[in-house]
Design an enzyme around this catalytic site. Structure first.
Site, PDB file in Angstrom:
ATOM      1  N   CYS A 139       0.867  -1.103  -0.033  1.00 47.99           N
ATOM      2  CA  CYS A 139      -0.276  -0.136   0.046  1.00 47.99           C
ATOM      3  C   CYS A 139       0.932   1.286  -0.370  1.00 47.99           C
ATOM      4  O   CYS A 139       2.040   1.130   0.051  1.00 47.99           O
ATOM      5  CB  CYS A 139      -0.845  -0.023   1.402  1.00 47.99           C
ATOM      6  SG  CYS A 139      -2.127  -1.373   1.258  1.00 47.99           S
ATOM      7  N   GLY A 180      -1.044   0.418  -4.848  1.00 43.79           N
ATOM      8  CA  GLY A 180      -2.417   0.034  -4.827  1.00 43.79           C
ATOM      9  C   GLY A 180      -3.365   0.763  -5.882  1.00 43.79           C
ATOM     10  O   GLY A 180      -3.466   2.031  -5.620  1.00 43.79           O
ATOM     11  N   ASP A 203      11.447 -10.188 -17.602  1.00 43.19           N
ATOM     12  CA  ASP A 203      10.688  -9.791 -16.766  1.00 43.19           C
ATOM     13  C   ASP A 203      11.196  -9.499 -15.438  1.00 43.19           C
ATOM     14  O   ASP A 203      12.310  -9.999 -15.111  1.00 43.19           O
ATOM     15  CB  ASP A 203       9.333 -10.589 -16.627  1.00 43.19           C
ATOM     16  CG  ASP A 203       8.230 -10.056 -16.285  1.00 43.19           C
ATOM     17  OD1 ASP A 203       8.357  -8.872 -15.849  1.00 43.19           O
ATOM     18  OD2 ASP A 203       7.222 -10.562 -16.191  1.00 43.19           O
ATOM     19  N   ASP A 204      10.593  -8.663 -14.627  1.00 37.43           N
ATOM     20  CA  ASP A 204      11.238  -8.310 -13.305  1.00 37.43           C
ATOM     21  C   ASP A 204      11.043  -9.686 -12.261  1.00 37.43           C
ATOM     22  O   ASP A 204      12.074 -10.049 -11.575  1.00 37.43           O
ATOM     23  CB  ASP A 204      10.532  -7.364 -12.623  1.00 37.43           C
ATOM     24  CG  ASP A 204       8.723  -7.581 -12.613  1.00 37.43           C
ATOM     25  OD1 ASP A 204       8.167  -8.508 -11.787  1.00 37.43           O
ATOM     26  OD2 ASP A 204       8.326  -6.811 -13.353  1.00 37.43           O
ATOM     27  N   ASN A 242       0.784   0.351   5.913  1.00 43.87           N
ATOM     28  CA  ASN A 242       1.511  -0.373   4.728  1.00 43.87           C
ATOM     29  C   ASN A 242       1.851  -1.612   5.396  1.00 43.87           C
ATOM     30  O   ASN A 242       2.965  -1.395   6.136  1.00 43.87           O
ATOM     31  CB  ASN A 242       2.274   0.396   3.800  1.00 43.87           C
ATOM     32  CG  ASN A 242       2.834  -0.632   2.621  1.00 43.87           C
ATOM     33  OD1 ASN A 242       2.394  -1.469   2.256  1.00 43.87           O
ATOM     34  ND2 ASN A 242       4.079  -0.214   2.580  1.00 43.87           N
ATOM     35  N   GLY A 243       1.720  -2.815   5.021  1.00 44.15           N
ATOM     36  CA  GLY A 243       2.255  -3.948   5.473  1.00 44.15           C
ATOM     37  C   GLY A 243       1.294  -5.000   5.975  1.00 44.15           C
ATOM     38  O   GLY A 243      -0.034  -5.130   5.583  1.00 44.15           O
ATOM     39  N   TYR A 277      10.217  -4.976  -7.722  1.00 40.66           N
ATOM     40  CA  TYR A 277       8.962  -4.701  -8.388  1.00 40.66           C
ATOM     41  C   TYR A 277       8.104  -3.700  -7.987  1.00 40.66           C
ATOM     42  O   TYR A 277       7.613  -2.747  -8.557  1.00 40.66           O
ATOM     43  CB  TYR A 277       8.259  -5.993  -8.516  1.00 40.66           C
ATOM     44  CG  TYR A 277       6.830  -6.115  -8.902  1.00 40.66           C
ATOM     45  CD1 TYR A 277       6.723  -5.998 -10.583  1.00 40.66           C
ATOM     46  CD2 TYR A 277       5.810  -6.086  -8.032  1.00 40.66           C
ATOM     47  CE1 TYR A 277       5.389  -6.045 -10.806  1.00 40.66           C
ATOM     48  CE2 TYR A 277       4.441  -6.099  -8.509  1.00 40.66           C
ATOM     49  CZ  TYR A 277       4.228  -6.027 -10.022  1.00 40.66           C
ATOM     50  OH  TYR A 277       3.031  -5.989 -10.390  1.00 40.66           O
TER      51      TYR A 277
END
Length: 501
Positions: A2, A28, A365-366, A101-102, A257
């Site tokens: 987030c 998000g 790709d990552d 966030n978490g 990412y």
């Protein structure tokens, strides 16, 4: 993953909070919210949707006040009801709002304590609301009519003693100030900065430094693990280490990412880390296949572009843009249901046939999570005329679920779980698959000017830094995260939202 932001300004902060959330939108797309404080009153707007859809002019006009916090969210357990949009609010003590966030890994124990010992009611399934009630309870224990910075820091210390997991938090104590704090392992990122105006100094706390840059704030630094910053309503800044044994082990997947490349996390440039990932990949390719026949390197937009460019440079191979991205389609690894993901990939990317026809193509790709996206992309490359399709992951094989705030799939949905590299190559249809080695990834991220010794690499090696994750816990999140559960939860959520509206 987030995004959080908090600002103590000298004038209305509604527009600045909105702008910051748009910069953090990549963290998000499920819901967004802003709450401001003015003359001891709170003004809140939150709902499901993108920032631009949640906030209209009529909402912005009501968000008055020179202090506020904001949040952009995606669900970490499959639920997406508007009731779980943040920030959350409790009226006692003082009136506190919080954005997080978490993910707390001991949330069930905490929820029980909150009800039985703290005598508080939690209204949603969100661990963020649990965290808010823990913080509010500990601040109330100080017993002050007017809290000081000492009271705030003491409450954060008690939060650290009770809460386990990864968390970066901004909380506003109505009429007094904004506090930001980070878990004792520093798993999730959080920074703070300042800007000078004619009226005085303004302060900002946010998930990533790029949001400070865009708004003209100067980055002061990251919060250290376990540290808290408290900015009073009149603009005084205080910091304090609130954890007993803090240890920096940030989530390495932020650099792979999650974060924007123009951010700096714990002193490390995300852009430069991704460049070094490309270098390490090139070195591995040259070790394994010094006589490779790669004609062109093509990134899968967008987060792999930086690594792919450096990979091509070190291999001495052409770098080309082979896919055009529809920027109005969300990230696919968090979408419920395989059918929805498959459909979205075709809507999200379209191949430029000119770059594929008759060539040996190295796609970059990552990371590879479910494998759904890369399988379809490889098929698209073949349909565009590629002779051979090789696939390169800038990250090691993702074999374990994340428990600290990234809604990765359950273990059995991870394509690399209990499979070899060749197994994965066969499943996704690649002629050759190469993963980044974990020591190389750690060196790429932690080997810059700012040295970081340890990272949370649990999604790659299954070692969870908080030390409380066992098979029982993983089995519970397996049940919560499986596709069937997500589809059912979202269907119920849609019905509830339709009824409420």
């Amino acid at each position: 993953m987030c995004g959080i932001v908090g600002i103590v300004g000298k004038s209305n902060v509604n527009q600045a909070l909105y702008d910051a959330l748009t910069v953090l939108q990549h963290r998000g797309q499920d819901a967004a919210g802003i709450v401001t404080s003015h003359d001891g009153r709170l003004f809140l707007r939150k709902d499901n949707g993108l920032v631009r859809d949640v906030f209209h002019q009529r909402h912005m006009q009501r968000l008055v006040g020179h202090m506020g916090i904001g949040h952009v969210r995606y669900p970490t357990a499959g639920s997406s009801t508007s009731a779980e949009a943040q920030p959350f609010y409790v009226n006692s003590p003082y009136g506190i709002t919080l954005a997080h966030n978490g993910n707390l890994t001991n949330v069930e124990q905490l929820a029980k304590e909150i009800y039985e010992s703290d005598l508080r009611h939690v209204n949603t399934n969100s661990d963020s609301e649990v965290l808010l009630n823990v913080f509010a309870h500990e601040l109330a224990q100080r017993g002050k009519l007017q809290p000081t910075e000492e009271d705030v820091f003491a409450a954060v210390t008690d939060v650290h003693n009770r809460c386990v997991g990864g968390y970066a938090v901004v909380a506003m104590v109505t009429g007094y100030g904004i506090v930001g704090f980070r878990d004792p392992h520093g798993i999730r990122p959080i920074v703070f900065g300042q800007r000078h105006t004619d009226e005085g100094v303004e302060y900002m706390i946010a998930s990533e430094s790029v949001s400070l840059d865009v708004l003209g704030f100067t980055l002061i630094r990251d919060l250290a693990p376990g540290e808290a910053v408290y900015i009073t309503e009149d603009g005084k800044l205080h910091t304090r280490q609130c954890a007993t044994n803090p240890s920096l082990t940030p989530c390495i997947f932020e650099h792979v990412y999650l974060a924007r490349p123009d951010s700096i996390i714990d002193g490390v440039s995300v852009y430069k880390a991704r460049l070094r990932m490309g270098e390490k990949l090139a070195e591995k390719i040259l070790r394994e296949r010094p006589q490779h026949d790669i004609d062109v390197v093509i990134p899968i937009p967008d987060t792999s572009r930086t690594s792919a460019l450096e990979l091509a440079n070190h291999l001495g191979v052409k770098f080309r843009e082979g896919f055009v991205k529809n920027r109005y389609i969300g990230r696919t690894f968090i979408m419920p249901g395989q059918a929805a993901r498959k459909k979205s990939v075709r809507q999200k990317l379209n191949a430029i046939e000119l770059e594929f026809r008759g060539k040996n193509v190295m796609l970059v790709d990552d990371s590879i999570v479910r494998g759904t996206t890369c399988k379809q992309i490889i098929q698209m490359a073949r349909e565009a005329g590629a002779k051979n399709v090789y696939f390169c992951s800038a990250a090691p094989a993702v074999r374990y679920p994340n428990v600290y705030g990234i809604d990765m799939p359950s273990a059995h949905e991870l394509i690399a779980h209990n499979r070899t590299t060749q197994d994965v190559a066969d499943l996704i249809g690649a002629d050759w698959l190469i993963y980044q080695d974990l020591p190389d990834l750690i060196e790429a991220v932690g080997g810059g000017k700012i040295k970081i010794e340890n990272f949370d690499c649990a999604v790659f090696d299954g070692k969870y830094v908080t030390g409380d994750i066992d098979e029982h816990y993983l089995a519970k999140i397996e049940q919560a995260r499986n596709d069937a559960s997500k589809v059912k939860t979202q269907a119920v959520s849609a019905i509830i939202d339709l009824y409420n509206n």
